[in-house]
Design a protein around this motif. Sequence first.
Motif, PDB file in Angstrom:
ATOM      1  N   ILE A   1       0.837  -1.211   0.000  1.00  0.00           N
ATOM      2  CA  ILE A   1       0.000   0.000   0.000  1.00  0.00           C
ATOM      3  C   ILE A   1       0.869   1.257   0.000  1.00  0.00           C
ATOM      4  CG2 ILE A   1      -1.687   1.318   1.343  1.00  0.00           C
ATOM      5  CD1 ILE A   1      -2.848  -1.351   2.277  1.00  0.00           C
ATOM      6  N   VAL A   2       1.895   1.284   0.865  1.00  0.00           N
ATOM      7  CA  VAL A   2       2.794   2.443   0.916  1.00  0.00           C
ATOM      8  C   VAL A   2       3.489   2.643  -0.427  1.00  0.00           C
ATOM      9  CG1 VAL A   2       4.849   3.383   2.027  1.00  0.00           C
ATOM     10  CG2 VAL A   2       3.119   2.209   3.404  1.00  0.00           C
ATOM     11  N   HIS A   3       3.971   1.543  -1.019  1.00  0.00           N
ATOM     12  CA  HIS A   3       4.664   1.610  -2.308  1.00  0.00           C
ATOM     13  C   HIS A   3       3.725   2.103  -3.409  1.00  0.00           C
ATOM     14  CE1 HIS A   3       8.069  -0.434  -4.784  1.00  0.00           C
ATOM     15  NE2 HIS A   3       7.613   0.640  -5.405  1.00  0.00           N
ATOM     16  N   THR A   4       2.499   1.627  -3.416  1.00  0.00           N
ATOM     17  CA  THR A   4       1.536   2.032  -4.444  1.00  0.00           C
ATOM     18  C   THR A   4       1.158   3.499  -4.314  1.00  0.00           C
ATOM     19  OG1 THR A   4       0.650  -0.224  -4.474  1.00  0.00           O
ATOM     20  CG2 THR A   4      -0.710   1.502  -5.458  1.00  0.00           C
ATOM     21  N   VAL A   5       0.957   3.967  -3.086  1.00  0.00           N
ATOM     22  CA  VAL A   5       0.640   5.386  -2.874  1.00  0.00           C
ATOM     23  C   VAL A   5       1.782   6.264  -3.375  1.00  0.00           C
ATOM     24  CG1 VAL A   5       0.244   7.141  -1.106  1.00  0.00           C
ATOM     25  CG2 VAL A   5      -0.928   4.942  -0.965  1.00  0.00           C
ATOM     26  N   TYR A   6       3.002   5.846  -3.122  1.00  0.00           N
ATOM     27  CA  TYR A   6       4.168   6.587  -3.623  1.00  0.00           C
ATOM     28  C   TYR A   6       4.165   6.639  -5.150  1.00  0.00           C
ATOM     29  CZ  TYR A   6       9.036   7.157  -5.116  1.00  0.00           C
ATOM     30  OH  TYR A   6      10.185   7.546  -5.770  1.00  0.00           O
ATOM     31  N   ASN A   7       3.906   5.488  -5.790  1.00  0.00           N
ATOM     32  CA  ASN A   7       3.879   5.454  -7.257  1.00  0.00           C
ATOM     33  C   ASN A   7       2.767   6.329  -7.821  1.00  0.00           C
ATOM     34  OD1 ASN A   7       6.044   3.724  -7.313  1.00  0.00           O
ATOM     35  ND2 ASN A   7       4.833   1.880  -7.639  1.00  0.00           N
ATOM     36  N   LEU A   8       1.596   6.297  -7.201  1.00  0.00           N
ATOM     37  CA  LEU A   8       0.487   7.139  -7.668  1.00  0.00           C
ATOM     38  C   LEU A   8       0.838   8.614  -7.568  1.00  0.00           C
ATOM     39  CD1 LEU A   8      -2.604   5.276  -6.156  1.00  0.00           C
ATOM     40  CD2 LEU A   8      -2.047   5.520  -8.577  1.00  0.00           C
ATOM     41  N   TYR A   9       1.496   8.973  -6.508  1.00  0.00           N
ATOM     42  CA  TYR A   9       1.885  10.381  -6.343  1.00  0.00           C
ATOM     43  C   TYR A   9       2.885  10.791  -7.423  1.00  0.00           C
ATOM     44  CZ  TYR A   9       4.038  14.575  -4.432  1.00  0.00           C
ATOM     45  OH  TYR A   9       4.527  15.847  -4.280  1.00  0.00           O
ATOM     46  N   MET A  10       3.863   9.922  -7.706  1.00  0.00           N
ATOM     47  CA  MET A  10       4.881  10.250  -8.700  1.00  0.00           C
ATOM     48  C   MET A  10       4.315  10.256 -10.114  1.00  0.00           C
ATOM     49  SD  MET A  10       7.546  10.859  -6.936  1.00  0.00           S
ATOM     50  CE  MET A  10       8.837  10.890  -8.165  1.00  0.00           C
ATOM     51  N   LEU A  11       3.250   9.469 -10.355  1.00  0.00           N
ATOM     52  CA  LEU A  11       2.676   9.365 -11.698  1.00  0.00           C
ATOM     53  C   LEU A  11       1.409  10.192 -11.866  1.00  0.00           C
ATOM     54  CD1 LEU A  11       3.078   5.560 -12.450  1.00  0.00           C
ATOM     55  CD2 LEU A  11       4.278   7.428 -13.553  1.00  0.00           C
ATOM     56  N   LYS A  12       1.105  11.057 -10.930  1.00  0.00           N
ATOM     57  CA  LYS A  12      -0.176  11.759 -10.982  1.00  0.00           C
ATOM     58  C   LYS A  12      -0.294  12.628 -12.223  1.00  0.00           C
ATOM     59  CE  LYS A  12       1.353  15.734  -8.205  1.00  0.00           C
ATOM     60  NZ  LYS A  12       1.102  16.518  -6.975  1.00  0.00           N
ATOM     61  N   GLY A  13       0.835  13.014 -12.803  1.00  0.00           N
ATOM     62  CA  GLY A  13       0.757  13.809 -14.024  1.00  0.00           C
ATOM     63  C   GLY A  13       0.141  13.058 -15.179  1.00  0.00           C
ATOM     64  N   TRP A  14       0.212  11.711 -15.162  1.00  0.00           N
ATOM     65  CA  TRP A  14      -0.385  10.894 -16.228  1.00  0.00           C
ATOM     66  C   TRP A  14      -1.788  10.435 -15.884  1.00  0.00           C
ATOM     67  CZ3 TRP A  14       4.968   8.976 -15.533  1.00  0.00           C
ATOM     68  CH2 TRP A  14       5.826   9.480 -16.528  1.00  0.00           C
ATOM     69  N   LEU A  15      -2.121  10.425 -14.577  1.00  0.00           N
ATOM     70  CA  LEU A  15      -3.393   9.849 -14.159  1.00  0.00           C
ATOM     71  C   LEU A  15      -4.474  10.892 -13.947  1.00  0.00           C
ATOM     72  CD1 LEU A  15      -2.148   7.125 -11.660  1.00  0.00           C
ATOM     73  CD2 LEU A  15      -2.765   6.867 -14.052  1.00  0.00           C
ATOM     74  N   TRP A  16      -4.109  12.100 -13.530  1.00  0.00           N
ATOM     75  CA  TRP A  16      -5.127  13.142 -13.348  1.00  0.00           C
ATOM     76  C   TRP A  16      -4.510  14.513 -13.523  1.00  0.00           C
ATOM     77  CZ3 TRP A  16      -4.095   9.902  -9.023  1.00  0.00           C
ATOM     78  CH2 TRP A  16      -3.233  10.461  -8.066  1.00  0.00           C
TER      79      TRP A  16
END
Length: 583
Positions: free
Chosen positions: A568-583
């Motif tokens: 969960i911690v790793h995924t939240v980190y990845n989502l934050y780093m990739l937020k430019g592509w996701l939203w």
Amino acid sequence: MTRDLLPVAIVLLILLVAVSGFITEKGIHLQDGMYRIGVDSPVYLDIIGNDPRYLVYSLPSDIQNIRSMGLDLAIRDGSLLRTNGDKGAAAQKSFERDYQSYVDHLYRQQEDLFAAYPVWIDSEYIVSELDFLATQGGQQVAAPRRATELPPEPDEPETDIAPPSGILPADMDELRIQLEQEAARGTDQLGRYTDILKQQEALGELRIPSMLSPPLPFDTIIFIFVFIFPLYFSSQFFMMSIMNERTLRQGEALIASPVHPVIIVFGKMIPYAGGMLLIVIAILFTVKADITAILPLIPVILFFLSFALFIGMVSRSYKELSFISIFFSTIATSYLFFPSIFANVHIVSLLSPVTLVVHVIDGTGYTLTDYFYSTALFYLTSIILFAICIKNFHEEQLFTEKSLLDTLAMYLGALVSTRYWFLSLILITIMTIPFVFMAQMMYLVLFFNLPMPFSLILIMVLAAFTEEMVKAAGFVALISHRLPVLTWKVVVFSSVLIGFGFLLGEKLLLFATISQIADSIFGAALFLSIGLLWIPFLLHTVTVLCTGTVLKIWGKNALPVGIAIATIVHTVYNLYMLKGWLW
């Protein structure tokens, strides 16, 4: 198999060879007499020919209902009649194919083949240049369709094309023979795959429209099964030999001998490896393929043998061995064949060495870079597995009756040095990297074609889970080794070491083998830590610390909870780093 059954087995083998030869000579006749057809003129017998599926009857002139005669089809006054139902429809479809074959036969008998076949097509397949970057950020790959009532206009000026002066460098008789051979090959279901490498000397690259086939190498991939499955089944004999020596305790004398385990393991493996190489060479010689096709299969052979050795050593019973081997065969064959479907279409196909074999068969070939890119993970995982097995190839480990998970923990614990346990943690973590990358490449093959951003999120979550699961191997090894004691100081220090080891191994293998994928958005999701080194180091350390904290507080039975929290911690980190592509 006991000696009493050996004569019976030999007799059965002889009977099997005899029956196979009889079937080859006489053919398979399961469809003989399937359909009944009535004809009012013998001229129609030329259409049906020697098709054994039909029983032909003379049709009376006063017949009104063909069903009353038990017929499926009838030809009366030049018209085809059939009964209602599935069997009548199937009989009609079979007759239509025979009729088309009859018409083609008449065309091939014409004196001027170019009048019978006015269209000849020369196909030239171009390798696609699409890569992962093509669809990044919703980028349009093909031109959008526009609804318009006006006809399209060419972009370039129109020019007249001079008609060709000649078509084929062959005479009519050679072309007619070649067309007959193509027609016979089209009706042979087995020949479609066994003749896949057959060259068309007379026709060359030219085809009539009915001979065109899709550009995807589906037939070639099926043909590759001829290579892979004999190799896999040969490795099963190696697995069974290891299992027999463990269950029957026949290997105790060999282990007690003053011979290093390396000599024992490779001495057992060499005959099977040699046999697998001979199988590949025999197949290549039979189909007259380039000998370079054997090079991509060498790491596959080592991969199968290493896993066969490992499964044979960790299984407690034949039931457990069967379950593990079937699971491994499913995963391994999926990894080998799924990427090959995209051969000559997408860069993802080079993840599998089988793609290189496909390139050799279709004449494309491969470069040294392609070879290293496709086989590096197979070589690395094989070497690591052989090293783990050799390290544990002694009596205490081989003849244990522990469960599979406990055995794996014991094998990991054997890799920990009592004096230099901190260096062992780094080494164990680095050794897991090829397996992590192989699993992540499998995720990439399975999900990269799903709609964005769903594919990206799914790959990212699975990649994070895989990384956290293997990073926990260091703590599992420490607990199994029981030295040092898992204090808070050891938990924090071990988390730093595991994070450093994972970062080091990830960077080395990433830059060496997966540079083409790493530049894409999918590579960013899998290997997000390509930027500043202190950020991924901190991420790996924190997530491993989550797992270690759970183990310290609740014990080794809480390991799944620790991995879940770290994921969960790793995924939240990845989502934050990739937020430019996701939203």
